[in-house]
Design an enzyme around this catalytic site. Structure first.
Site: not given
Ligand code: THU
Length: 137
Positions: A42, A48, A55
């Protein structure tokens, strides 16, 4: 490549996680049908929503290298410095995976604390999915 090794690679991929906001590091290891592995982590952002999950990082790396045939993805996530603890893929990642896989065939491996793992079909995690077939692609 067995799934225990794939899970170990996913957990290792956490080390490159850029997660200064959540302190929740996630690693993914995406296995192609030909046996190649693409890792992902990540990558968060001060804005944000601009961050990306592990993934999708792995899928973007693989697809951008021309890969289209995938067998499985292992996912390991938890607070930084702690053992992975059953981090399931978010809804956006499930949808993203569905684009490039047959949900009835593609395996999603969730890594537990002791590095043991559970295996799910993507179709279990994303039932009644919307995909390329709906648009005749
Ligand atoms: N995260 C992932 O990388 N994969 C998921 O499927 C769930 C969440 C990340 C996003 C964010 O950087 C952190 O975990 C906390 O939500």
């Amino acid at each position: 490549m067995d799934y225990s090794e794939l899970g170990r690679l996913a957990n290792e991929a956490r080390k490159n996680s850029y997660c200064i906001y959540s302190n929740f590091s996630v690693g993914a290891a995406l296995l192609t049908k030909a046996g190649k592995v693409y890792n992902g982590c990540n990558i968060e952002n001060a804005s944000y929503p601009a961050g990306i999950c592990a993934e999708r990082t792995a899928f973007c790396k693989a697809v951008s290298e021309g890969e289209r045939d995938f067998k499985a993805i292992a996912i390991a996530g938890g607070p930084v410095g702690e053992a992975p603890d059953d981090a399931y893929p978010c809804g956006i990642c499930r949808q993203f995976m569905n684009e490039f896989t047959d949900g009835n065939e593609f395996d999603v491996i969730i890594v537990h604390k002791d590095l043991d793992y559970s295996v799910y079909k993507l179709s279990e995690l994303l039932p009644y999915s919307f995909g390329p077939d709906h648009l005749n692609k």
